[in-house]
Design an enzyme around this catalytic site. Structure first.
Site, mmCIF file in Angstrom:
data_model
loop_
_atom_site.group_PDB
_atom_site.id
_atom_site.type_symbol
_atom_site.label_atom_id
_atom_site.label_comp_id
_atom_site.label_asym_id
_atom_site.label_seq_id
_atom_site.Cartn_x
_atom_site.Cartn_y
_atom_site.Cartn_z
ATOM 1 N N ASP A 66 -24.383 -1.293 -24.699
ATOM 2 C CA ASP A 66 -23.479 -0.166 -24.491
ATOM 3 C C ASP A 66 -22.623 -0.389 -23.247
ATOM 4 O OD1 ASP A 66 -25.887 0.184 -22.957
ATOM 5 O OD2 ASP A 66 -25.274 2.242 -22.520
ATOM 6 N N GLU B 173 -28.144 2.144 -22.059
ATOM 7 C CA GLU B 173 -28.576 1.860 -20.690
ATOM 8 C C GLU B 173 -27.752 2.622 -19.663
ATOM 9 O OE1 GLU B 173 -28.601 -0.248 -16.793
ATOM 10 O OE2 GLU B 173 -26.909 0.099 -18.143
#
Length: 368
Positions: free
Chosen positions: A76, A134
């Protein structure tokens, strides 16, 4: 709508692969298309077992080696800021890949995918982990979810997290603790301020203590970690003509991995003795793990490519999650961490290739 696809991992240049990853937007919570593309690209490789949990994809060899390494990275990114599609540019005479995710941390993910396809018989068994979420609150972290749902998928003797480290090894990480410090006063009209007690004024000694605080430098397993205790926010007051009756100072403590979370809290409470201190959140750090078996070979392989030695990681990263599982871990990936999340995020293409070369040298040294 056609699902995005990655180039053939076995033949693609690692920089071209990084560009392809960046060009599939994967802001936290929206990683599905990129996870699908990664799973599809890995599924065709006969030497890997491919597993999935949500938008986290795991691929692993099962060669019966004596040691297993994990190579992990989050897929991400923070929101795009006019910095996609990616571009190759020249900055200060150096070729760089410009665009969201090039540093944090799709360069590291590309290195892992590139090697996952190429290394069919490495000296270590390898588990390649590509996980989601994350960059957001900890409870959504895909690596944390894997550790809860499938801890056996993360079993290993050593882990490498591809967080940007300028192509050098950064061992372990500092811990982090956030606390709220509050003061209570008495409200009054500001035209008659003497009738009240100003809670913001009462917070002044808190700020003085923090300003005068001398942070420690702590050696842990040969690396020196710099600590920090900082006010990171202050709030109080309800109107421009009211003496405030409450004030909150938000404080962040970055502490060396020699201390536990409980010890860090005790230290902050000691520094701020006499005030109302409430823990907001915290996470323990991770020791460097540089004395684990086989890690010396990793340090040597990276040193031959980059010429540098291990350094401490001052920020908190997911190496701490591996440490909590009993797996020593280091940060190693392309990109300058100071450019992570920046609108001009960019990564030298040579660093991407060097990281791939160093990891390949380490994982294949002594292979049958």
């Amino acid at each position: 709508m056609t699902a995005p696809a990655l180039p053939d991992l076995r033949t693609a240049d690692v920089v071209d692969l990084t560009r392809a990853l960046c060009d599939i937007p994967s802001v936290s919570g929206e990683e599905g298309p990129l996870a699908d593309a990664i799973e599809a690209a890995l599924a065709g490789l006969p030497h890997l077992e491919v597993l999935r949990d949500g938008d986290a994809v795991v691929a692993r060899t099962q060669l019966g080696r004596e040691r297993r390494a994990v190579v992990a990275g989050h897929i991400d990114t923070v929101p795009v800021a006019g910095n996609l599609p990616s571009e190759l540019r020249t900055v200060d005479g150096e070729e760089v890949l410009w665009g969201r995710g090039s540093v944090d941390m799709l360069g590291g993910v590309a290195v892992a995918l590139h090697l996952a396809a190429r290394l069919t018989a490495p000296a270590w068994d390898v588990t390649w982990v590509f996980y989601d979420n994350e960059e957001v609150e900890a409870e959504r972290n895909g690596l944390g979810r894997l550790s809860r749902n499938h801890p056996q998928w993360l079993d290993a003797d050593f882990a490498v997290l591809g967080e940007p480290s300028n192509g050098g090894i950064e061992g372990g990480c500092n811990g982090t603790l956030r606390v709220s410090v509050t003061t209570a006063g008495r409200a009054a009209h500001s035209a008659r301020a003497w009738r009240g007690v100003n809670a913001i004024h009462l917070a002044a000694p808190i700020l003085t203590r923090l300003a005068e605080y001398q942070p420690r430098s702590v050696e842990v397993d040969g690396l020196v970690y710099r600590e920090g205790l900082s006010a990171v926010g202050i709030s109080g007051g309800i109107a421009g003509n009211v003496v405030p009756d409450s004030c909150e100072v938000l404080v962040n403590y970055r502490f060396a991995p020699a201390s536990s979370l409980a010890e860090a809290e005790a230290h902050v409470r000691e520094v701020l003795a006499g005030y109302d201190v409430t823990v907001v959140d915290g996470a323990a750090g991770a020791r460097p793990g540089l004395d684990a078996p086989g890690v010396g070979d990793f340090i040597a392989a990276v040193g031959r490519v980059t010429g540098g030695g291990p350094a401490p990681k001052y920020g908190w990263t997911d190496v701490a999650r591996f440490a909590a599982l009993g797996v020593p871990a280091v940060n190693f990936g392309p990109g300058d961490p100071s450019l992570a999340h920046a609108d001009d995020e960019h990564c030298p293409t040579d660093q991407i290739r060097d990281c791939a070369s160093a990891l390949e040298a380490w994982l294949t040294e002594g292979a049958p």
